[in-house]
Design a protein around this motif. Structure first.
Motif, mmCIF file in Angstrom:
data_model
loop_
_atom_site.group_PDB
_atom_site.id
_atom_site.type_symbol
_atom_site.label_atom_id
_atom_site.label_comp_id
_atom_site.label_asym_id
_atom_site.label_seq_id
_atom_site.Cartn_x
_atom_site.Cartn_y
_atom_site.Cartn_z
ATOM 1 N N GLY A 135 -2.297 -31.173 50.233
ATOM 2 C CA GLY A 135 -1.270 -31.292 49.208
ATOM 3 C C GLY A 135 -1.645 -32.293 48.133
ATOM 4 N N VAL A 136 -0.900 -32.243 47.035
ATOM 5 C CA VAL A 136 -1.128 -33.137 45.906
ATOM 6 C C VAL A 136 0.191 -33.791 45.497
ATOM 7 N N ARG A 137 0.069 -34.858 44.699
ATOM 8 C CA ARG A 137 1.224 -35.442 44.018
ATOM 9 C C ARG A 137 1.229 -34.892 42.597
ATOM 10 N N ASN A 138 2.197 -34.106 42.279
ATOM 11 C CA ASN A 138 2.302 -33.556 40.928
ATOM 12 C C ASN A 138 3.746 -33.657 40.459
ATOM 13 N N LYS A 147 4.647 -31.463 27.301
ATOM 14 C CA LYS A 147 3.901 -30.277 27.720
ATOM 15 C C LYS A 147 2.442 -30.594 28.012
ATOM 16 N N ASP A 148 1.815 -31.442 27.184
ATOM 17 C CA ASP A 148 0.402 -31.782 27.396
ATOM 18 C C ASP A 148 0.203 -32.495 28.727
ATOM 19 N N LYS A 149 1.145 -33.390 29.063
ATOM 20 C CA LYS A 149 1.043 -34.088 30.349
ATOM 21 C C LYS A 149 1.257 -33.122 31.514
ATOM 22 N N ARG A 150 2.144 -32.148 31.320
ATOM 23 C CA ARG A 150 2.346 -31.159 32.380
ATOM 24 C C ARG A 150 1.093 -30.313 32.585
ATOM 25 N N GLN A 151 0.372 -30.058 31.506
ATOM 26 C CA GLN A 151 -0.861 -29.290 31.652
ATOM 27 C C GLN A 151 -1.888 -30.048 32.493
ATOM 28 N N GLN A 152 -1.847 -31.361 32.413
ATOM 29 C CA GLN A 152 -2.713 -32.171 33.279
ATOM 30 C C GLN A 152 -2.298 -32.013 34.743
ATOM 31 N N GLU A 153 -0.994 -31.887 34.962
ATOM 32 C CA GLU A 153 -0.500 -31.667 36.324
ATOM 33 C C GLU A 153 -0.932 -30.291 36.841
ATOM 34 N N VAL A 154 -0.876 -29.292 35.989
ATOM 35 C CA VAL A 154 -1.344 -27.958 36.358
ATOM 36 C C VAL A 154 -2.831 -27.996 36.696
ATOM 37 N N LEU A 164 -4.498 -30.518 37.811
ATOM 38 C CA LEU A 164 -4.649 -31.190 39.098
ATOM 39 C C LEU A 164 -4.434 -30.211 40.243
ATOM 40 N N VAL A 165 -3.363 -29.434 40.156
ATOM 41 C CA VAL A 165 -3.083 -28.456 41.213
ATOM 42 C C VAL A 165 -4.225 -27.462 41.336
ATOM 43 N N LYS A 166 -4.727 -26.978 40.214
ATOM 44 C CA LYS A 166 -5.818 -26.000 40.251
ATOM 45 C C LYS A 166 -7.068 -26.572 40.922
#
Length: 303
Positions: free
Chosen positions: A114-117, A124-131, A133-135
């Motif tokens: 699992g990850v911390r996201n 939106k740009d910060k959320r793309q960093q979260e995406v 990370l998940v990938k």
């Protein structure tokens, strides 16, 4: 399901319109767990967070954790990403394969990671960093042989946005991750974590809006705190793809010992097959606490 269709689906569900009236199931939607209730194949697992302190301070290694789980009688272990040195960066393949080979050598399976996201971030740009990370950790999960990658919804308050607005962008990000994970043979599991998501109804609406067999629920028994937790577990168990069965549960605002046989009865009455990771928290020797909770779980599994 397109973004606009998904948006209309979710908003109609919020308004009380049944999901079946507003969404067409995808060909791969729904659980693939079809054994009759009471005949499931269930396996014990340990969520590594039970050893958070020693894993984080370096007094316990992942190899040590695997040895402990094997000698204590677990079938599997869930190794969260941040116990790998260098997180959030993914370790080199050599180390991932070392862990995979070590687990094999002691007869352990890896039930998940699992990850911390946070997909509730307004930027939106910060959320793309979260995406991203998940990938990255989807790929790591595939290399480890972990069937499920655990993610969160998020913790942001977002006072200038409605819950429906936040959910709309969160659904889009989750759907992106699920599509990517499917390509790598990894299931995305969303944990109910008593933050943005707090109730079984919220869990069910989100999972049914994404509508994919490659997306489900990490059912955290200790994080349903708004309504009766056993009722909430029963309402959302149909979407479970993995678990966090905790030693404590919240009933009417009070933290009490989890009734493991009662949780197991809900599981056995469902179509769930697979791993049942346990997790202990709080004071006390984690080795003693984990062994005790495993004993309760195994007794309930046999009954």
């Amino acid at each position: 399901m397109g973004h606009q269709v998904r948006r209309r689906t979710f908003l109609s569900v919020l308004a009380g319109v049944p999901l079946a009236a507003s969404a067409t199931p995808k060909p791969d939607a729904g659980q693939a767990n079809h054994l009759p209730p009471g005949t499931q194949r269930l396996k014990s697992s340990l969520n590594a967070y039970s050893f958070n302190k020693p894993l984080m301070d370096g007094t316990m290694t992942i190899d040590d954790l695997l040895d402990f789980c094997a000698t204590t009688g677990f079938d599997a272990v869930d190794i969260t990403g941040y116990y790998f040195k260098g997180y959030p960066q993914v370790p080199a393949d050599d180390y991932l394969f070392h862990v995979k080979r070590k687990a094999f050598s002691v007869g352990m399976e890896i039930s998940g990671t699992g990850v911390r996201n946070d997909f509730t971030i307004a930027d939106k740009d910060k959320r793309q960093q979260e995406v991203a990370l998940v990938k990255k950790w989807v790929v790591a999960a595939a290399k480890l042989g972990a069937p499920v990658l655990r993610i969160f919804a998020g913790t942001q308050k977002n006072e200038n946005y409605s819950k429906a607005q936040v959910t709309e962008w969160m659904l889009k990000d989750i759907e992106t991750c699920v599509a990517f994970a499917r390509e790598h043979g990894v299931i995305i599991g969303l944990q109910n974590h008593n933050d943005f998501i707090q109730t079984a109804d919220e869990v069910n609406k989100i999972i049914e809006s994404i509508n994919s067999a490659w997306f489900g629920l990490i059912l955290d028994t200790g994080s349903y705190r708004v309504h009766d937790p056993y009722d909430e577990i029963g309402k959302s168990v149909k979407h479970a793809v993995n678990w966090q069965i905790k030693e404590k549960i919240f009933v009417k605002g009070a933290e009490v010992e989890t009734d493991i046989p009662r949780v197991m009865a809900i599981i056995k009455a469902s179509a769930y097959n697979g791993y049942l990771p346990i997790e202990t928290l709080g004071e006390g020797d984690p080795k003693v606490k984990v062994a005790a909770l495993l004993g309760k779980l195994k007794r309930a599994m046999r009954e």
